[in-house]
Design a protein around this motif. Structure first.
Motif, PDB file in Angstrom:
ATOM      1  N   TYR A 118      43.368   8.617  17.725  1.00 26.65           N
ATOM      2  CA  TYR A 118      44.663   8.827  18.364  1.00 26.65           C
ATOM      3  C   TYR A 118      45.701   8.007  17.609  1.00 26.65           C
ATOM      4  O   TYR A 118      45.398   6.932  17.075  1.00 26.65           O
ATOM      5  CB  TYR A 118      44.654   8.380  19.827  1.00 26.65           C
ATOM      6  N   HIS A 119      46.928   8.505  17.615  1.00 26.17           N
ATOM      7  CA  HIS A 119      48.038   7.806  16.958  1.00 26.17           C
ATOM      8  C   HIS A 119      49.220   7.799  17.915  1.00 26.17           C
ATOM      9  O   HIS A 119      49.607   8.845  18.442  1.00 26.17           O
ATOM     10  CB  HIS A 119      48.423   8.512  15.648  1.00 26.17           C
ATOM     11  N   TRP A 120      49.780   6.605  18.154  1.00 25.81           N
ATOM     12  CA  TRP A 120      50.955   6.479  19.005  1.00 25.81           C
ATOM     13  C   TRP A 120      52.037   5.690  18.269  1.00 25.81           C
ATOM     14  O   TRP A 120      51.737   4.682  17.610  1.00 25.81           O
ATOM     15  CB  TRP A 120      50.623   5.758  20.315  1.00 25.81           C
ATOM     16  N   ARG A 121      53.276   6.125  18.403  1.00 26.21           N
ATOM     17  CA  ARG A 121      54.435   5.398  17.878  1.00 26.21           C
ATOM     18  C   ARG A 121      55.099   4.727  19.074  1.00 26.21           C
ATOM     19  O   ARG A 121      55.730   5.386  19.898  1.00 26.21           O
ATOM     20  CB  ARG A 121      55.365   6.364  17.158  1.00 26.21           C
ATOM     21  N   LEU A 122      54.953   3.419  19.158  1.00 29.36           N
ATOM     22  CA  LEU A 122      55.323   2.694  20.367  1.00 29.36           C
ATOM     23  C   LEU A 122      56.819   2.418  20.435  1.00 29.36           C
ATOM     24  O   LEU A 122      57.475   2.191  19.415  1.00 29.36           O
ATOM     25  CB  LEU A 122      54.556   1.368  20.435  1.00 29.36           C
ATOM     26  N   SER A 123      57.325   2.382  21.664  1.00 32.76           N
ATOM     27  CA  SER A 123      58.701   1.964  21.894  1.00 32.76           C
ATOM     28  C   SER A 123      58.823   0.461  21.644  1.00 32.76           C
ATOM     29  O   SER A 123      57.821  -0.262  21.539  1.00 32.76           O
ATOM     30  CB  SER A 123      59.106   2.271  23.341  1.00 32.76           C
ATOM     31  N   GLU A 124      60.043  -0.031  21.562  1.00 37.17           N
ATOM     32  CA  GLU A 124      60.259  -1.461  21.320  1.00 37.17           C
ATOM     33  C   GLU A 124      59.620  -2.307  22.421  1.00 37.17           C
ATOM     34  O   GLU A 124      59.017  -3.346  22.150  1.00 37.17           O
ATOM     35  CB  GLU A 124      61.751  -1.749  21.217  1.00 37.17           C
ATOM     36  N   THR A 170      49.036  10.629  26.827  1.00 38.59           N
ATOM     37  CA  THR A 170      49.176  11.611  25.736  1.00 38.59           C
ATOM     38  C   THR A 170      47.882  12.292  25.344  1.00 38.59           C
ATOM     39  O   THR A 170      47.855  12.997  24.350  1.00 38.59           O
ATOM     40  CB  THR A 170      49.749  10.928  24.481  1.00 38.59           C
ATOM     41  N   ALA A 171      46.815  12.101  26.104  1.00 43.10           N
ATOM     42  CA  ALA A 171      45.502  12.598  25.664  1.00 43.10           C
ATOM     43  C   ALA A 171      45.507  14.086  25.369  1.00 43.10           C
ATOM     44  O   ALA A 171      44.950  14.535  24.370  1.00 43.10           O
ATOM     45  CB  ALA A 171      44.445  12.276  26.722  1.00 43.10           C
ATOM     46  N   ASP A 172      46.134  14.867  26.230  1.00 45.71           N
ATOM     47  CA  ASP A 172      46.069  16.312  26.047  1.00 45.71           C
ATOM     48  C   ASP A 172      46.827  16.786  24.809  1.00 45.71           C
ATOM     49  O   ASP A 172      46.441  17.762  24.174  1.00 45.71           O
ATOM     50  CB  ASP A 172      46.644  17.013  27.284  1.00 45.71           C
ATOM     51  N   SER A 173      47.887  16.071  24.433  1.00 44.93           N
ATOM     52  CA  SER A 173      48.727  16.556  23.346  1.00 44.93           C
ATOM     53  C   SER A 173      48.351  16.002  21.978  1.00 44.93           C
ATOM     54  O   SER A 173      48.768  16.546  20.970  1.00 44.93           O
ATOM     55  CB  SER A 173      50.194  16.188  23.636  1.00 44.93           C
ATOM     56  N   SER A 174      47.557  14.896  21.948  1.00 45.53           N
ATOM     57  CA  SER A 174      47.322  14.269  20.642  1.00 45.53           C
ATOM     58  C   SER A 174      45.847  14.186  20.283  1.00 45.53           C
ATOM     59  O   SER A 174      45.483  13.455  19.393  1.00 45.53           O
ATOM     60  CB  SER A 174      47.906  12.848  20.651  1.00 45.53           C
TER      61      SER A 174
END
Length: 286
Positions: A118-124, A170-174
């Motif tokens: 999985y890859h996430w781009r985190l908010s500040e 986000t599991a379903d989308s990523s």
């Protein structure tokens, strides 16, 4: 928030929780794509780099968080004109299994088991949160006593819960679904986890996976970088370290047989190969 110093790297002999924790500043290593049998957490602090996994590339931004099961070839490609800072954690799911047995516990290993990565781009805001957790892990990653060890365990479990929250969102989308080959290796790992203390045979493992012995050996080596029996022995040694840690008074003979070894000499040789110390030497460090 970043760690101080140019490099921190720990593979402590004294605790069986995290196999490898690294923070590196200004690394100029050449790309080295690899596979392994560990779960991996990768967090990108700053620099200019891309991350390759399974033939796909991610152009990294500060705050990128990647989790993976390690079975697809992966690794960063850095532009050494920029300061490169990242944190990585490698761990074996077996090391946190006691946490999962507590009443009301969450299966924090699910993100590592249901997908290759999985890859996430985190908010500040989330960047600040995860970096605070990583600072705690860095502080306690070489514990000297049970208090420090439990603070490390708490911080590491907090990181896994943080990842689980992102997974829920986000599991379903990523999701990158495991291939059939990866599912076979995951299933054989799960079987080994339940039976490593038994006298496992290649015929038994292949039969339970409904594949040939040769195919299973080749596939396991290809996806994990380890032979099946190296993996089994490494799992047994990890459990031996747990038993020694929980009860330093345990005899080497008792630990040998509790972890699935049939001969004390084989146990001692394997322990020395994996840990770098004999069981007797290791006990003296606890």
């Amino acid at each position: 928030m970043l760690f101080q110093g140019s490099e921190a790297h720990a593979m402590s002999l004294n605790y069986p929780l995290i196999d490898n924790f690294r923070y590196r500043l200004n690394s100029k290593l050449k790309p080295a794509f690899h596979t392994h049998a560990k779960h991996e957490i990768y967090y990108f602090h700053s620099g200019k780099a891309s991350y390759w996994i399974g033939g796909s590339s991610i152009d990294l931004m500060p705050g990128d968080l990647i989790v993976m099961n390690g079975m697809r070839e992966h690794g960063p490609v850095m532009d050494d004109k920029y300061t490169y800072i990242r944190s990585t954690v490698l761990f074996d799911g077996a090391s946190i299994s006691p946490m999962l047995l507590q009443p009301g516990s969450i299966d924090v290993l699910k993100p590592f088991m249901l997908s290759t990565h999985y890859h996430w781009r985190l908010s500040e805001e989330l960047m600040d949160e995860v970096e605070d957790i990583l600072v705690k892990i860095n502080r306690f990653h070489h514990p000297k006593d049970l208090v420090a060890y439990n603070r490390l365990r708490t911080a590491f479990y907090e990181l896994l819960l943080f990842i689980y929250e992102r997974f829920q969102e986000t599991a379903d989308s990523s999701k990158a679904m495991p291939t059939e080959k990866e599912k076979i290796v995951q299933n054989v790992m799960a079987y080994i986890e339940q039976h490593y203390m038994d006298d496992l045979t290649l015929d038994e493992l292949a039969g339970n996976m409904h594949v040939s012995r040769f195919y299973l050996m080749k596939l396991f080596k290809q996806l994990t970088g380890l032979t099946l029996f190296d993996y089994i022995n490494d799992r047994r040694i990890k459990q031996a370290k747990v038993l020694f840690f929980l009860d330093p008074g345990s005899t080497v003979t008792n630990v040998c047989f509790q972890t699935g070894f049939k001969h004390l000499s084989h146990f001692s040789r394997t322990f020395k190969r994996v840990v770098g110390l004999t069981p007797e030497q290791y006990r003296k460090l606890l």
